[in-house]
Design a protein around this motif. Sequence first.
Motif, mmCIF file in Angstrom:
data_model
loop_
_atom_site.group_PDB
_atom_site.id
_atom_site.type_symbol
_atom_site.label_atom_id
_atom_site.label_comp_id
_atom_site.label_asym_id
_atom_site.label_seq_id
_atom_site.Cartn_x
_atom_site.Cartn_y
_atom_site.Cartn_z
ATOM 1 N N SER A 65 12.417 4.413 2.895
ATOM 2 C CA SER A 65 11.694 3.353 3.838
ATOM 3 C C SER A 65 10.248 3.076 3.466
ATOM 4 O O SER A 65 9.376 4.009 2.958
ATOM 5 C CB SER A 65 11.890 3.887 5.077
ATOM 6 N N GLY A 66 9.851 2.057 3.809
ATOM 7 C CA GLY A 66 8.129 1.579 3.471
ATOM 8 C C GLY A 66 8.009 0.190 4.086
ATOM 9 O O GLY A 66 8.875 -0.707 4.290
ATOM 10 N N ASN A 67 6.920 0.063 4.260
ATOM 11 C CA ASN A 67 6.319 -1.012 4.775
ATOM 12 C C ASN A 67 6.761 -2.519 4.055
ATOM 13 O O ASN A 67 6.773 -2.453 2.757
ATOM 14 C CB ASN A 67 4.723 -1.287 4.890
ATOM 15 N N ALA A 68 7.063 -3.690 4.689
ATOM 16 C CA ALA A 68 7.777 -4.650 3.975
ATOM 17 C C ALA A 68 6.788 -5.415 3.168
ATOM 18 O O ALA A 68 6.858 -6.139 2.390
ATOM 19 C CB ALA A 68 8.472 -5.399 4.942
ATOM 20 N N ARG A 70 2.097 -6.996 3.561
ATOM 21 C CA ARG A 70 1.264 -7.595 4.530
ATOM 22 C C ARG A 70 1.740 -8.919 5.282
ATOM 23 O O ARG A 70 2.381 -9.725 4.707
ATOM 24 C CB ARG A 70 -0.155 -7.939 3.629
ATOM 25 N N ASN A 75 10.066 -2.778 8.734
ATOM 26 C CA ASN A 75 9.971 -1.960 7.295
ATOM 27 C C ASN A 75 11.249 -2.383 6.255
ATOM 28 O O ASN A 75 12.262 -2.989 6.757
ATOM 29 C CB ASN A 75 10.306 -0.456 7.662
ATOM 30 N N ASN A 76 11.123 -2.136 5.129
ATOM 31 C CA ASN A 76 12.162 -2.329 4.098
ATOM 32 C C ASN A 76 13.059 -0.932 4.171
ATOM 33 O O ASN A 76 12.246 0.113 3.822
ATOM 34 C CB ASN A 76 11.861 -2.446 2.879
ATOM 35 N N THR A 77 14.153 -0.875 4.349
ATOM 36 C CA THR A 77 14.773 0.507 4.485
ATOM 37 C C THR A 77 16.411 0.586 3.920
ATOM 38 O O THR A 77 16.925 -0.276 4.102
ATOM 39 C CB THR A 77 15.054 0.960 6.212
ATOM 40 N N SER A 378 1.999 5.214 -2.841
ATOM 41 C CA SER A 378 0.837 4.372 -1.974
ATOM 42 C C SER A 378 0.390 3.547 -3.174
ATOM 43 O O SER A 378 0.077 3.859 -4.196
ATOM 44 C CB SER A 378 -0.213 5.433 -1.505
ATOM 45 N N GLU A 401 1.148 -1.368 0.466
ATOM 46 C CA GLU A 401 1.833 -0.474 1.516
ATOM 47 C C GLU A 401 2.269 0.925 0.894
ATOM 48 O O GLU A 401 2.129 1.027 -0.388
ATOM 49 C CB GLU A 401 3.077 -1.373 1.866
ATOM 50 N N SER A 402 2.697 1.879 1.792
ATOM 51 C CA SER A 402 3.096 3.095 1.276
ATOM 52 C C SER A 402 4.503 3.203 1.387
ATOM 53 O O SER A 402 5.200 2.242 2.309
ATOM 54 C CB SER A 402 2.486 4.030 2.251
ATOM 55 N N ASN A 403 5.042 3.843 0.864
ATOM 56 C CA ASN A 403 6.893 4.191 1.140
ATOM 57 C C ASN A 403 7.193 5.588 0.581
ATOM 58 O O ASN A 403 6.358 6.312 -0.196
ATOM 59 C CB ASN A 403 7.503 3.100 0.323
#
Length: 414
Positions: A65-68, A70, A75-77, A378, A401-403
């Motif tokens: 999972s991570g931020n999709a 900006r 989230n992308n999961t 990150s 983003e981080s994931n």
Amino acid sequence: MAKANSSEWRGSAWSSCFSTYWRSNMQKKLIALAVAGLASASGVAVAQTNVTLYGVIDVGYLYASGNAGRNIPGNNTFSGLVDGIDAGPRVGFKGEEALGNGLKAVFTLEYGITPTRNGGLGNDVANGLNARQQFVGLSSSKYGTVALGRQYAPGFNATANNDALDASNLSIQSSLSAIAGDTITPNSPGRFNNAITYTSPTFSGVTFSAIYGFGETQGTYPGTNTLTYNDKTTSVSDNGQWGVGLNYANGPINLDAVYQQRNSVVGSPALKLPGNGDSINEWYVGGTYDFQVVKVYASYQGLHNNNDGAFYAIAPNNNFWTVGLTAPIGRGTFGIGYGRMTIDNKNIDNGNSWGAGLMYTYPLSKRTALYAAYSYFSNSDTSINGSSIANPGALIGAPGESNFAIGAGLRHSF
């Protein structure tokens, strides 16, 4: 007279029968000896030829999972079963035949498999044919091995040697190097097509390896739609690849040094455009030291792309270092790794990605193991999408983003 004639007749008939019987039996014996000789010769050939079926089956559960990105909500999961978190699933055949005087013929045919999906031998549902290695060669314990076909470049083995997270899909070096476009990586770009390789014997712990992969690129002849090898559109050096490597393994020490180059990068078919046609150069040094209680790992690599535009974006200039260690815990092995990559974006601010990961492998036997792994990445605003590979073709990470990803599975080798 009749008696004499009768005696002569009987003698003549007996002689004829004996002669026929002798010839018939001798022919049978000669045939039997010939068959036995052929069987014996065949037996010798079989004894001198050794073919081995081998492979790996690795299936695990992965949650990533991570931020999709900006200005992109949510989230992308990914959650599901994936192939090869720890080791790429494969089936292979390798063999050798003794040719005499210490020389032998060798071959390897190795294909990826997709246990979780409807893909057959060497066929990946998402990416098509997945041939890992295909080569034939001659090998001598005195002079080394020369082989022809699709093969590992020196950087593939070097990066696998010096990775505390087992060069797995959740390893920091494996993930970032592949996404950045490096060929010094334990992934598919680390295998060269149309390649000639040489691997030396090991002298006092030192082994030398070299590879050259022919580009074999066609171009479109001006004014036509015909693909051709005409020197007006292509050069025999276009898209060629080569590399050299040194490995030193002695006692607790392992050291690797690698240099690889992509020549005259022009795309395929050849596109003679401004900004392309130059080389991409890569280098790598890495090593491990086993203190028995813990084993430490470190590596540094760099890439310099002399092309511009889209041909620069395929592999931007980067520098990348990793550190890690492994230690026995119970019957298993615990590993931890950290790495950081800096990207030179030329016309905008440089980017960077860093990642850290953990892995524990527990052997159930010599061939079967359970494993669990975790990685976190990150990325700066101008970096690559640093991430583990959650499933074929789907990356979770986004610039700025981080994931994270966490997975566990079962690996069996045969």
